[in-house]
Design a protein around this motif. Structure first.
Motif, PDB file in Angstrom:
ATOM      1  N   ALA A 293      -3.107  -4.319   8.195  1.00 62.17           N
ATOM      2  CA  ALA A 293      -2.822  -2.902   8.400  1.00 62.17           C
ATOM      3  C   ALA A 293      -1.367  -2.708   8.824  1.00 62.17           C
ATOM      4  CB  ALA A 293      -3.759  -2.326   9.462  1.00 62.17           C
ATOM      5  N   ASP A 294      -0.900  -3.564   9.730  1.00 64.67           N
ATOM      6  CA  ASP A 294       0.495  -3.468  10.182  1.00 64.67           C
ATOM      7  C   ASP A 294       1.445  -3.750   9.032  1.00 64.67           C
ATOM      8  OD1 ASP A 294      -0.235  -5.085  13.384  1.00 64.67           O
ATOM      9  OD2 ASP A 294      -0.404  -2.987  12.733  1.00 64.67           O
TER      10      ASP A 294
ATOM     11  N   ALA B  85       0.101   0.949   7.812  1.00 67.84           N
ATOM     12  CA  ALA B  85      -0.918   1.908   8.239  1.00 67.84           C
ATOM     13  C   ALA B  85      -0.708   2.229   9.716  1.00 67.84           C
ATOM     14  CB  ALA B  85      -2.306   1.318   8.019  1.00 67.84           C
ATOM     15  N   ASP B  86      -1.090   3.444  10.119  1.00 75.24           N
ATOM     16  CA  ASP B  86      -0.936   3.823  11.518  1.00 75.24           C
ATOM     17  C   ASP B  86      -2.019   3.212  12.391  1.00 75.24           C
ATOM     18  OD1 ASP B  86       0.028   6.753  10.016  1.00 75.24           O
ATOM     19  OD2 ASP B  86       1.363   5.681  11.387  1.00 75.24           O
ATOM     20  N   GLY B  87      -3.133   2.893  11.758  1.00 74.39           N
ATOM     21  CA  GLY B  87      -4.226   2.354  12.560  1.00 74.39           C
ATOM     22  C   GLY B  87      -5.163   1.494  11.747  1.00 74.39           C
ATOM     23  N   TYR B  88      -5.943   0.715  12.475  1.00 73.00           N
ATOM     24  CA  TYR B  88      -6.950  -0.140  11.847  1.00 73.00           C
ATOM     25  C   TYR B  88      -8.188  -0.107  12.734  1.00 73.00           C
ATOM     26  CZ  TYR B  88      -9.622  -4.448  11.422  1.00 73.00           C
ATOM     27  OH  TYR B  88     -10.653  -5.351  11.330  1.00 73.00           O
ATOM     28  N   ALA B  89      -9.349  -0.127  12.113  1.00 72.31           N
ATOM     29  CA  ALA B  89     -10.573  -0.217  12.904  1.00 72.31           C
ATOM     30  C   ALA B  89     -11.555  -1.119  12.188  1.00 72.31           C
ATOM     31  CB  ALA B  89     -11.178   1.165  13.103  1.00 72.31           C
TER      32      ALA B  89
ATOM     33  N   PRO C  34      -4.811  -4.198  -2.216  1.00 78.71           N
ATOM     34  CA  PRO C  34      -3.512  -3.614  -2.596  1.00 78.71           C
ATOM     35  C   PRO C  34      -3.561  -2.108  -2.796  1.00 78.71           C
ATOM     36  CG  PRO C  34      -3.871  -5.652  -3.777  1.00 78.71           C
ATOM     37  CD  PRO C  34      -5.139  -5.367  -3.032  1.00 78.71           C
ATOM     38  N   SER C  35      -4.731  -1.581  -3.119  1.00 77.95           N
ATOM     39  CA  SER C  35      -4.842  -0.131  -3.288  1.00 77.95           C
ATOM     40  C   SER C  35      -4.593   0.602  -1.976  1.00 77.95           C
ATOM     41  CB  SER C  35      -6.229   0.257  -3.809  1.00 77.95           C
ATOM     42  OG  SER C  35      -6.446  -0.285  -5.087  1.00 77.95           O
ATOM     43  N   LEU C  36      -4.862  -0.062  -0.844  1.00 77.46           N
ATOM     44  CA  LEU C  36      -4.593   0.550   0.459  1.00 77.46           C
ATOM     45  C   LEU C  36      -3.092   0.791   0.579  1.00 77.46           C
ATOM     46  CD1 LEU C  36      -6.790  -1.768   2.733  1.00 77.46           C
ATOM     47  CD2 LEU C  36      -7.266   0.625   2.218  1.00 77.46           C
ATOM     48  N   LYS C  37      -2.340  -0.257   0.254  1.00 81.50           N
ATOM     49  CA  LYS C  37      -0.883  -0.166   0.349  1.00 81.50           C
ATOM     50  C   LYS C  37      -0.370   0.886  -0.634  1.00 81.50           C
ATOM     51  CE  LYS C  37       3.191  -3.053   0.503  1.00 81.50           C
ATOM     52  NZ  LYS C  37       3.788  -4.345   0.276  1.00 81.50           N
ATOM     53  N   ALA C  38      -0.920   0.876  -1.842  1.00 79.03           N
ATOM     54  CA  ALA C  38      -0.472   1.819  -2.867  1.00 79.03           C
ATOM     55  C   ALA C  38      -0.675   3.260  -2.411  1.00 79.03           C
ATOM     56  CB  ALA C  38      -1.226   1.566  -4.171  1.00 79.03           C
ATOM     57  N   THR C  39      -1.776   3.512  -1.729  1.00 80.47           N
ATOM     58  CA  THR C  39      -2.057   4.871  -1.266  1.00 80.47           C
ATOM     59  C   THR C  39      -1.090   5.279  -0.169  1.00 80.47           C
ATOM     60  OG1 THR C  39      -4.396   4.536  -1.754  1.00 80.47           O
ATOM     61  CG2 THR C  39      -3.831   6.440  -0.411  1.00 80.47           C
ATOM     62  N   ILE C  40      -0.807   4.363   0.746  1.00 78.93           N
ATOM     63  CA  ILE C  40       0.127   4.671   1.825  1.00 78.93           C
ATOM     64  C   ILE C  40       1.496   4.990   1.227  1.00 78.93           C
ATOM     65  CG2 ILE C  40       1.376   3.671   3.796  1.00 78.93           C
ATOM     66  CD1 ILE C  40      -1.277   2.219   4.485  1.00 78.93           C
ATOM     67  N   GLU C  41       1.881   4.228   0.224  1.00 83.38           N
ATOM     68  CA  GLU C  41       3.179   4.470  -0.415  1.00 83.38           C
ATOM     69  C   GLU C  41       3.207   5.786  -1.181  1.00 83.38           C
ATOM     70  OE1 GLU C  41       4.053   0.790  -2.415  1.00 83.38           O
ATOM     71  OE2 GLU C  41       4.631  -0.100  -0.488  1.00 83.38           O
TER      72      GLU C  41
END
Lengths: 289, 193
Positions: free
Chosen positions: B167-168, B172-176, B136-143
């Motif tokens: 990622a979608d 996020a713009d990308g995932y690897a 969830p921190s990934l989403k929080a950072t994008i927001e």
């Protein structure tokens, strides 16, 4: 034989599940160091422990945090305080006829040549934990790691400074094209042999990418490689994305079907790591009785 | 490794070729073997260390040839998570690919990512999360980036439990899924002239 080994001689035991995901329901927002949150919210932490006891767990484990790990969270100066507190809190809820385990969890630093921490420093980080445990009084130690050298240092710190039995768990075993391996390249067979050699009385697996069925195979491999009691603590399946949330798919019912196979393969202590709830273990307890 | 790199230069092999065919090419082989479980983390880290040593020799020369950075990337492992091997590998390979990498380390809050983007005038943020509980921190950072009005900043996410779908979902713009793929994706997402 007395103590936890005496219990193991009589029957299969159920170990408590994970701390972090369980206290998530109590307001822990999962972005802080688990142990620091726990000592800052002692009542919530004790509630979580009681839930495991009510589910039928045969012992509790003080979930500790190594100095190097706390350093990464900027909490290194609180190493001794946190680990004392969490062990004392765990002891406070422990029933009289139960047992207290003490985790010697991974430092998460690398030894040379890959990393910066020296063998002495890493050994020191485990030694200070053992001293805390011996001061408070614990019934056994649980060392865990994905490779053998560091986990070996944890086992050694306990073995050289305590008379209590040591459990050694291989952390994060995954299925790979070349058989079961941790990310550090260690196979369950190799770990089982080594941990037994180093003096562990219980050997097992914790967490990782193996599902319930693969866990049976890992236990079988360990059984063939050593003569110690075996401990199975896999995740509740491989995490999946559902409606934007990550969930562990294996249900309590799934676990009740899997555990008898683990026991048949040689497991003497059973539990689950990530995604495992008190409901899982309560149902397992009913099946094992 | 430093010696080998210097020898290659002395033998007249171009900096670009040593970098692409030698260092990056070598890490790609390592990445493939890691996927096949022929190599594990210890070997990968040793290889990354060797690549870094080679980079130490080449970096000054890259600047000499008027080589301009392809872009600035902020990297970090999200709040609550202290796993960093994957992120470190991405950093090494991105540097090798010509990007300027600012690595914020581990346990990085959304606020810290945003501040770094602004301070360093970066084009991209790469975030790693290994634990499912810290995803969830990934989403929080994008927001947080959106809230700060940084809509032109590209984001890329990765980590053992992260997926393209996740990622979608979080925008996020990308995932690897590994370091070599991350470099390819970053190249795709940012171009500065």
């Amino acid at each position: 034989m007395t103590g936890i080994l005496g219990e193991l001689a009589k029957r299969v035991l159920i170990a408590p599940g994970p701390v972090g995901s369980h206290i998530a329901n109590s307001g822990y927002n999962q972005s802080e160091n688990t142990q620091w949150w726990a000592v800052s919210h002692p009542e919530a932490y004790k509630q979580a422990l009681k839930a495991w006891l009510n589910a039928g767990c045969d012992f509790l484990q003080a979930s500790t945090s190594n100095r190097f790990r706390l350093r990464k969270f900027g909490l290194e100066d609180k190493t001794i305080e946190i680990n004392y507190k969490i062990t004392e809190l765990t002891k406070e809820v422990l029933p009289a006829n139960s047992y207290l385990g003490f985790s010697l969890s991974a430092s998460m630093v690398f030894l040379p040549p890959m990393g910066e921490a020296s063998v002495d420093e890493v050994y020191g980080s485990y030694l200070e934990m053992v001293k805390i445990a011996e001061d408070i009084g614990v019934d056994f130690y649980v060392a865990s790691g994905s490779e053998l050298e560091q986990t070996g240092l944890a086992i050694k710190a306990a073995r050289d400074n305590s008379k209590q039995p040591i459990f050694a768990l291989l952390h994060s075993v995954n299925p790979t094209p070349r058989g079961f391996r941790t990310i550090m390249g260690v196979a369950p067979t190799t770990a089982a042999k080594k941990f037994q050699e180093l003096g562990a009385e219980v050997v097992g697996l914790i967490c990782g990418g193996v599902n319930y069925e693969e866990t049976t195979a890992v236990i079988a491999e360990m059984r063939a490689a050593c003569s110690k009691y075996l401990f199975a603590k896999p995740n509740a399946g491989i995490p999946e994305l559902k409606n934007g949330k990550t969930i562990y798919p294996r249900t309590p019912e799934d676990m009740t079907k899997a555990v008898p196979n683990w026991v048949k393969a040689g497991a003497r202590i059973v539990s689950g790591c990530c995604g495992t709830t008190p409901e899982h273990l309560a149902k397992v307890a009913a099946v094992l009785k | 490794m430093e010696e080998l790199t210097r020898q290659a230069l002395a033998d007249g092999i171009s900096v670009g070729e040593i970098l692409d065919k030698g260092l990056i090419g070598g890490m790609n082989v390592v990445g493939e073997r890691f996927k096949q479980a022929e190599m594990f983390i210890p070997e990968v880290l040793l290889a990354a260390g060797a690549m870094k040593a080679g980079m130490n020799v080449l970096s000054p020369l890259l600047h000499d040839t008027g080589y301009r950075t392809k872009g600035r990337v902020i990297l970090g492992t999200v709040k609550g998570d202290i796993h960093e091997i994957g992120k470190n590998l991405v950093g090494i390979m991105l540097s090798g690919a010509g990007f300027e990498v600012i690595d914020l380390g581990v346990d990085v809050s959304p606020r810290k990512f945003v501040e770094a983007v602004v301070e360093k005038k970066a084009q991209m943020v790469g975030m790693s999360s290994l634990l499912t509980v810290t995803m969830p921190s990934l989403k929080a950072t994008i927001e947080e980036l959106k809230k700060a009005g940084l809509n032109n900043i590209k984001t890329i996410v990765g980590g053992a439990t992260v997926t393209q779908r996740y990622a979608d979902e979080i925008g996020a713009d990308g995932y690897a899924k590994d370091a070599p793929s991350a470099v390819a994706k970053v190249r795709e997402l940012i171009r500065i002239d």
